[in-house]
Enzyme design. Structure first.
Site, mmCIF file in Angstrom:
data_model
loop_
_atom_site.group_PDB
_atom_site.id
_atom_site.type_symbol
_atom_site.label_atom_id
_atom_site.label_comp_id
_atom_site.label_asym_id
_atom_site.label_seq_id
_atom_site.Cartn_x
_atom_site.Cartn_y
_atom_site.Cartn_z
ATOM 1 N N LYS A 1 0.825 -1.216 0.000
ATOM 2 C CA LYS A 1 0.000 0.000 0.000
ATOM 3 C C LYS A 1 0.861 1.270 0.000
ATOM 4 O O LYS A 1 2.064 1.227 0.315
ATOM 5 C CB LYS A 1 -0.923 -0.024 1.213
ATOM 6 C CG LYS A 1 -1.936 -1.169 1.146
ATOM 7 C CD LYS A 1 -3.001 -1.057 2.212
ATOM 8 C CE LYS A 1 -4.006 -2.193 2.055
ATOM 9 N NZ LYS A 1 -5.123 -2.080 3.000
ATOM 10 N N TYR B 1 -12.302 -1.466 -4.275
ATOM 11 C CA TYR B 1 -12.858 -1.658 -2.925
ATOM 12 C C TYR B 1 -14.383 -1.510 -2.903
ATOM 13 O O TYR B 1 -14.953 -1.233 -1.843
ATOM 14 C CB TYR B 1 -12.205 -0.678 -1.948
ATOM 15 C CG TYR B 1 -10.845 -1.134 -1.445
ATOM 16 C CD1 TYR B 1 -10.707 -2.325 -0.721
ATOM 17 C CD2 TYR B 1 -9.698 -0.387 -1.665
ATOM 18 C CE1 TYR B 1 -9.469 -2.754 -0.245
ATOM 19 C CE2 TYR B 1 -8.453 -0.807 -1.184
ATOM 20 C CZ TYR B 1 -8.355 -1.988 -0.481
ATOM 21 O OH TYR B 1 -7.129 -2.413 -0.001
ATOM 22 N N ASN C 1 -2.423 -0.256 6.535
ATOM 23 C CA ASN C 1 -1.910 -1.517 7.093
ATOM 24 C C ASN C 1 -0.900 -2.230 6.164
ATOM 25 O O ASN C 1 -0.762 -3.448 6.211
ATOM 26 C CB ASN C 1 -3.070 -2.437 7.513
ATOM 27 C CG ASN C 1 -3.979 -2.774 6.358
ATOM 28 O OD1 ASN C 1 -3.776 -2.304 5.245
ATOM 29 N ND2 ASN C 1 -4.990 -3.603 6.609
ATOM 30 N N HIS D 1 -2.183 -5.544 1.218
ATOM 31 C CA HIS D 1 -3.487 -6.193 1.018
ATOM 32 C C HIS D 1 -3.230 -7.608 0.534
ATOM 33 O O HIS D 1 -2.292 -7.833 -0.241
ATOM 34 C CB HIS D 1 -4.297 -5.438 -0.044
ATOM 35 C CG HIS D 1 -5.488 -6.202 -0.529
ATOM 36 N ND1 HIS D 1 -6.660 -6.252 0.194
ATOM 37 C CD2 HIS D 1 -5.674 -6.979 -1.621
ATOM 38 C CE1 HIS D 1 -7.532 -7.031 -0.465
ATOM 39 N NE2 HIS D 1 -6.956 -7.480 -1.571
ATOM 40 N N GLU E 1 -9.298 -10.106 -8.311
ATOM 41 C CA GLU E 1 -8.379 -9.000 -8.037
ATOM 42 C C GLU E 1 -7.155 -9.055 -8.948
ATOM 43 O O GLU E 1 -6.669 -8.017 -9.417
ATOM 44 C CB GLU E 1 -7.984 -9.024 -6.557
ATOM 45 C CG GLU E 1 -9.166 -8.684 -5.657
ATOM 46 C CD GLU E 1 -8.895 -8.834 -4.162
ATOM 47 O OE1 GLU E 1 -9.825 -8.597 -3.380
ATOM 48 O OE2 GLU E 1 -7.762 -9.185 -3.781
HETATM 49 P P1 CMP Z 1 -7.519 -4.591 3.174
HETATM 50 O O1 CMP Z 1 -7.083 -5.943 3.563
HETATM 51 O O2 CMP Z 1 -6.900 -3.946 1.994
HETATM 52 O O3 CMP Z 1 -9.116 -4.604 2.969
HETATM 53 C C1 CMP Z 1 -9.947 -3.490 3.181
HETATM 54 C C2 CMP Z 1 -9.205 -2.352 3.804
HETATM 55 O O4 CMP Z 1 -10.030 -1.405 4.456
HETATM 56 C C3 CMP Z 1 -8.320 -2.873 4.939
HETATM 57 O O5 CMP Z 1 -7.258 -3.615 4.438
HETATM 58 C C4 CMP Z 1 -7.960 -1.574 5.643
HETATM 59 O O6 CMP Z 1 -6.973 -0.839 4.930
HETATM 60 C C5 CMP Z 1 -9.286 -0.835 5.531
HETATM 61 N N1 CMP Z 1 -10.111 -0.992 6.735
HETATM 62 C C6 CMP Z 1 -10.734 -2.101 7.171
HETATM 63 N N2 CMP Z 1 -11.435 -1.846 8.304
HETATM 64 C C7 CMP Z 1 -11.245 -0.538 8.578
HETATM 65 C C8 CMP Z 1 -11.700 0.329 9.596
HETATM 66 N N3 CMP Z 1 -12.506 -0.115 10.569
HETATM 67 N N4 CMP Z 1 -11.317 1.616 9.565
HETATM 68 C C9 CMP Z 1 -10.524 2.069 8.575
HETATM 69 N N5 CMP Z 1 -10.048 1.289 7.554
HETATM 70 C C10 CMP Z 1 -10.398 0.008 7.562
#
Ligand code: CMP
Length: 141
Positions: free
Chosen positions: A11, A51, A114, A117, A128
């Site tokens: 990311k 998303y 985070n 992904h 994807e």
């Molecule tokens: P990812 O695994 O890419 O899938 C969806 C993404 O949404 C997740 O990682 C985070 O980056 C984001 N995400 C999921 N839950 C939350 C949350 N409660 N608040 C903010 N971002 C979130």
């Protein structure tokens, strides 16, 4: 196995923090083969499409803004049981709950940022991977 792959991307926060190299090294050391890879800066509308499943979530707009704030490194990763093995390597979505030594524990800066992904099912890995890569951009090994 040719079909045993997952889709992943590094990311924008991890790209900006110069963590592409360390993350790729962990991916290789864990036994994944990289069968496709590219750096791409998503537009807002591409991030919204990727998303779309989270379209109704309260964090959707911020997530789209973040995901289009800088380039990501998208990959198709192969190994036996790739979806599950990669999710073990990255840890829980929330880095506060991710296990020691996981990619998110080491490189995430928040729940949203985070670091990586990883697809959550074989079906989503297929969708994807096709979102980012054509058949001509994939090399099976
Ligand atoms: P990812 O695994 O890419 O899938 C969806 C993404 O949404 C997740 O990682 C985070 O980056 C984001 N995400 C999921 N839950 C939350 C949350 N409660 N608040 C903010 N971002 C979130």
């Amino acid at each position: 196995m040719l079909n045993d792959f997952t889709f992943a991307f590094i990311k924008p926060n991890a790209v900006k923090n110069s963590n592409i190299g360390p993350i790729l090294s962990m991916i290789n050391k864990a036994g994944f083969r990289i069968s496709a890879m590219k750096m791409i800066h998503l537009t807002i509308s591409q991030a919204e499409s990727f998303y779309a499943v989270h379209g109704e979530k309260p964090f959707f707009r911020d997530l789209v803004k973040f995901m289009s704030s800088g380039p990501v490194v998208a990959m198709i990763l192969c190994c036996d049981n790739a979806v599950e093995e990669f999710r073990k390597l990255i840890g829980e979505t929330d880095p506060a709950r991710a296990g020691e030594g996981t990619i998110r524990k080491l490189f995430a800066t928040s729940l949203q940022m985070n670091a990586v992904h990883g697809s959550d099912s074989n079906e989503n890995a297929i969708k994807e991977a096709a979102f980012f890569f054509s058949e001509f951009e994939r090399y099976y090994s």
